[in-house]
Design an enzyme around this catalytic site. Structure first.
Site, PDB file in Angstrom:
ATOM      1  N   LYS A 123       0.886  -1.290   0.189  1.00  0.00           N
ATOM      2  CA  LYS A 123      -0.097  -0.009   0.049  1.00  0.00           C
ATOM      3  C   LYS A 123       0.800   1.383   0.031  1.00  0.00           C
ATOM      4  O   LYS A 123       1.984   1.162   0.620  1.00  0.00           O
ATOM      5  CB  LYS A 123      -1.024   0.096   1.349  1.00  0.00           C
ATOM      6  CG  LYS A 123      -1.966   0.732   1.141  1.00  0.00           C
ATOM      7  CD  LYS A 123      -3.302  -0.034   0.510  1.00  0.00           C
ATOM      8  CE  LYS A 123      -4.523   1.051   0.217  1.00  0.00           C
ATOM      9  NZ  LYS A 123      -5.589   0.293  -0.241  1.00  0.00           N
ATOM     10  N   ASP A 163      -6.925   4.236  -4.505  1.00  0.00           N
ATOM     11  CA  ASP A 163      -7.703   4.119  -3.345  1.00  0.00           C
ATOM     12  C   ASP A 163      -8.249   5.325  -2.917  1.00  0.00           C
ATOM     13  O   ASP A 163      -8.661   6.331  -3.916  1.00  0.00           O
ATOM     14  CB  ASP A 163      -6.837   3.614  -2.169  1.00  0.00           C
ATOM     15  CG  ASP A 163      -7.559   3.394  -0.748  1.00  0.00           C
ATOM     16  OD1 ASP A 163      -8.120   2.193  -0.691  1.00  0.00           O
ATOM     17  OD2 ASP A 163      -7.220   4.198   0.247  1.00  0.00           O
TER      18      ASP A 163
HETATM   19  P1  NDP Z   1     -12.973   7.627  -2.748  1.00  0.00           P
HETATM   20  O1  NDP Z   1     -11.886   8.697  -2.425  1.00  0.00           O
HETATM   21  O2  NDP Z   1     -13.289   7.556  -4.247  1.00  0.00           O
HETATM   22  O3  NDP Z   1     -14.098   8.220  -1.630  1.00  0.00           O
HETATM   23  C1  NDP Z   1     -13.884   7.933  -0.456  1.00  0.00           C
HETATM   24  C2  NDP Z   1     -15.357   8.497   0.337  1.00  0.00           C
HETATM   25  O4  NDP Z   1     -15.161   8.346   1.677  1.00  0.00           O
HETATM   26  C3  NDP Z   1     -15.420  10.074  -0.125  1.00  0.00           C
HETATM   27  O5  NDP Z   1     -16.819  10.077  -0.158  1.00  0.00           O
HETATM   28  C4  NDP Z   1     -14.949  10.828   1.246  1.00  0.00           C
HETATM   29  O6  NDP Z   1     -15.279  12.075   1.392  1.00  0.00           O
HETATM   30  C5  NDP Z   1     -15.277   9.610   1.933  1.00  0.00           C
HETATM   31  N1  NDP Z   1     -14.039  10.120   3.471  1.00  0.00           N
HETATM   32  C6  NDP Z   1     -12.873   9.508   3.128  1.00  0.00           C
HETATM   33  N2  NDP Z   1     -12.147   9.893   4.431  1.00  0.00           N
HETATM   34  C7  NDP Z   1     -13.060  10.393   5.323  1.00  0.00           C
HETATM   35  C8  NDP Z   1     -13.119  10.572   6.664  1.00  0.00           C
HETATM   36  N3  NDP Z   1     -11.939  10.546   7.282  1.00  0.00           N
HETATM   37  N4  NDP Z   1     -14.142  11.042   7.063  1.00  0.00           N
HETATM   38  C9  NDP Z   1     -15.466  10.751   6.374  1.00  0.00           C
HETATM   39  N5  NDP Z   1     -15.570  10.366   5.101  1.00  0.00           N
HETATM   40  C10 NDP Z   1     -14.565  10.108   4.463  1.00  0.00           C
HETATM   41  O7  NDP Z   1     -12.456   6.299  -2.000  1.00  0.00           O
HETATM   42  P2  NDP Z   1     -12.837   4.847  -2.561  1.00  0.00           P
HETATM   43  O8  NDP Z   1     -14.431   4.977  -2.592  1.00  0.00           O
HETATM   44  O9  NDP Z   1     -11.979   4.192  -3.410  1.00  0.00           O
HETATM   45  O10 NDP Z   1     -12.502   4.223  -0.791  1.00  0.00           O
HETATM   46  C11 NDP Z   1     -13.639   4.158   0.113  1.00  0.00           C
HETATM   47  C12 NDP Z   1     -12.937   3.065   1.100  1.00  0.00           C
HETATM   48  O11 NDP Z   1     -12.791   1.816   0.309  1.00  0.00           O
HETATM   49  C13 NDP Z   1     -11.643   3.192   1.743  1.00  0.00           C
HETATM   50  O12 NDP Z   1     -11.642   2.433   3.024  1.00  0.00           O
HETATM   51  C14 NDP Z   1     -10.747   2.358   0.665  1.00  0.00           C
HETATM   52  O13 NDP Z   1      -9.424   1.923   1.498  1.00  0.00           O
HETATM   53  C15 NDP Z   1     -11.630   1.154   0.466  1.00  0.00           C
HETATM   54  N6  NDP Z   1     -11.509   0.364  -0.609  1.00  0.00           N
HETATM   55  C16 NDP Z   1     -11.441   0.817  -1.901  1.00  0.00           C
HETATM   56  C17 NDP Z   1     -11.064  -0.008  -2.942  1.00  0.00           C
HETATM   57  C18 NDP Z   1     -11.240   0.628  -4.360  1.00  0.00           C
HETATM   58  O14 NDP Z   1     -11.213  -0.044  -5.595  1.00  0.00           O
HETATM   59  N7  NDP Z   1     -11.151   1.775  -4.696  1.00  0.00           N
HETATM   60  C19 NDP Z   1     -10.595  -1.413  -2.977  1.00  0.00           C
HETATM   61  C20 NDP Z   1     -10.732  -1.776  -1.553  1.00  0.00           C
HETATM   62  C21 NDP Z   1     -11.244  -0.907  -0.420  1.00  0.00           C
HETATM   63  P3  NDP Z   1     -14.524  13.395   1.060  1.00  0.00           P
HETATM   64  O15 NDP Z   1     -14.783  13.481  -0.326  1.00  0.00           O
HETATM   65  O16 NDP Z   1     -15.287  14.659   1.683  1.00  0.00           O
HETATM   66  O17 NDP Z   1     -13.239  13.022   1.220  1.00  0.00           O
END
Ligand code: NDP
Length: 450
Positions: A123, A163
């Site tokens: 990562k 991510d």
């Molecule tokens: P994105 O950046 O596309 O979206 C993240 C979302 O979560 C946004 O809506 C963001 O809001 C919100 N968010 C991020 N940090 C925080 C925080 N500290 N508090 C509240 N809301 C938060 O990321 P992903 O959708 O790709 O990832 C989401 C989760 O899924 C993560 O845990 C990631 O590790 C996990 N994941 C992702 C994969 C992938 O293929 N993308 C694979 C496996 C797991 P804002 O825009 O305001 O920051």
């Protein structure tokens, strides 16, 4: 002895609390495996697993549109490559630090092992915040980041992906600089655009996979997602495609969020509303609040730091899909969910539930799918993207989706079988940790002390 390992990890790096949490959960699960295989203890397998193969930390200087210079920190944690090249996403978010990336890399080792594909765990990322930055600023940052990272990655060495904060745009800029520096066009990154080496269904894969996993869990109780009321958090990649697949299964999604607040739409988020969210988040890069301006029946609630819980998790619902970030469900949130009668929690995000919340879910016998298993669809299709790149072919959408479904089915089965074999039937946490652990450890044993 198990507590001993955790103590050593904590003493060595006292500030890495997310890493302690991730190690603690695995260590708690695998005691019985070590008891049945004393050679693992003798080979100091756990001690070796908690120490990354290597950590790369570097300076990322870049210039904003006004000519001002900024310096961020870049990281890559190469955790374990016993079963394949390091594989795992890059996260760009101001909260990124070494402890968070070590937790994510550690989780990734077991997750990748569960996928049935040959991928090790890694990562990386940066404390850079893409929010509010122009496309050119993001490009300059990505280029500077890759100027250092390119030395340590490669299609048979380490294959990063997206991510939080790293989507198609960032992967494009990163790939462009990698190609320029190495003069090679290869499968070094996944999540690439379809037009130049990406895989169909990769953007959808984590969300779709999570819903496939949820549907498998419900099937063990002869239930389906049909008409279920679902809470989804986040509004990024995982959340969007979780909603899309839930709609295919005729479920009703009533919430979405970002780091500023959440919306509650009792009528449900339909396909037209989802298209609005995709435009809002992926093109306009706006805030979820704007959903309530567009659809006045929806209620927007800003984050209130004074509250000891997140009201999103306090709506009555059948299923919850945390899909934002780590530790977004605290103990009180978990209690609210259980008290409101939730039947299933399926984690799209990595480690979104605090340990006491996990205990509550397990104790209340709801269906609980930990991220390590439930969100493995994303990295699985990344693995399929690597295969297609190596073979220089592209599979159709149906082919990839079918493989994704099969992989999620197999992960679900593997978790249940491992849980049953170790006397904890239905416990997906133990099942995922044990099954993921055993495959990696067997490879490490075969490969000797390296
Ligand atoms: P994105 O950046 O596309 O979206 C993240 C979302 O979560 C946004 O809506 C963001 O809001 C919100 N968010 C991020 N940090 C925080 C925080 N500290 N508090 C509240 N809301 C938060 O990321 P992903 O959708 O790709 O990832 C989401 C989760 O899924 C993560 O845990 C990631 O590790 C996990 N994941 C992702 C994969 C992938 O293929 N993308 C694979 C496996 C797991 P804002 O825009 O305001 O920051």
């Amino acid at each position: 002895m198990m507590e001993g390992i955790l103590k050593v990890v904590k003493d060595k790096d006292p500030n890495e609390k997310e890493f302690h949490q991730a190690v603690g959960e695995v260590v708690e699960s695998i005691g019985p495996v070590l008891d049945r295989n004393p050679e693992y203890r003798k080979s100091k397998i756990l001690e070796r697993l908690v120490e990354p193969d290597r950590v790369i930390l570097f300076r990322v200087p870049w210039m904003d549109d006004r000519g001002e210079i900024h310096v961020n920190r870049g990281f890559r944690v190469q955790m374990n490559n016993a079963i394949g090249p390091y594989k795992g996403g890059l996260r760009f978010h101001p909260s990124v630090n070494l402890g968070i990336l070590k937790f994510l890399a550690f989780e990734q080792v077991f997750k990748n092992s569960l996928t049935t594909l040959p991928m090790g765990g890694g990562k990386g990322g940066s404390d850079f915040d893409p929010k509010g930055k122009s496309d050119s600023e993001v490009m300059r940052f990505c280029q500077s980041f890759m100027c250092e990272l390119f030395r340590y990655i490669g299609p048979d060495m380490d294959v990063p992906a997206g991510d939080i904060g790293v989507g198609a745009r960032e992967i494009g800029y990163l790939f462009g600089m990698y190609k320029k520096l190495t003069n090679e066009f290869n499968g070094v990154l996944t999540g690439k655009n379809l037009k130049w080496g990406g895989s169909l269904v990769r953007p959808e894969a984590t969300g779709y996979g999570s819903v496939y996993f949820a549907s498998e869990m419900l099937a063990t109780r002869n239930k389906t997602l049909d008409s279920k009321i679902c809470l989804v958090s986040g509004s990024g990649n995982v959340a969007q495609f979780t909603v899309e697949k839930l709609l295919d299964f005729n479920a009703r999604v009533v919430t979405l969020s970002d780091s500023s607040g959440y919306i509650f739409d009792e009528e449900g988020i339909d396909r037209e509303k989802l298209a609005f969210i995709k435009r809002l988040k992926n093109v306009k890069r706006g805030r979820i609040k704007e959903y309530a301006d567009q659809y006045p029946n929806a209620i927007y609630t800003p984050v209130d730091p004074a509250l000891d819980h997140n009201p999103l998790w306090n709506h009555k619902a059948d299923c919850a899909f945390p899909s934002a970030t780590q530790n977004e469900i605290n103990e009180k949130d978990a209690r609210n969910l259980v008290q409101n009668g939730v039947e299933m929690v399926c984690e799209g995000a990595n480690m979104p539930t605090v340990p006491k919340g996990v205990d509550l879910f397990l104790g209340s016998h709801i269906l609980y799918g930990p991220g390590k298993a439930a969100n493995a669809g994303g990295v699985s299709v990344s693995g399929l993207e690597m295969t297609q790149n190596s073979m220089r072919i592209s599979w159709t959408r149906e082919e990839v989706d079918q493989r994704l479904k099969m992989i999620m089915h197999s992960i679900h089965r593997t978790c249940l079988d491992a849980a049953a074999a170790y006397g904890v039937p239905g416990n997906y946490v133990r099942g995922a940790n044990i099954a993921g652990f055993v495959k990696v450890v067997e490879a490490m044993m075969d490969q000797g002390l390296v």
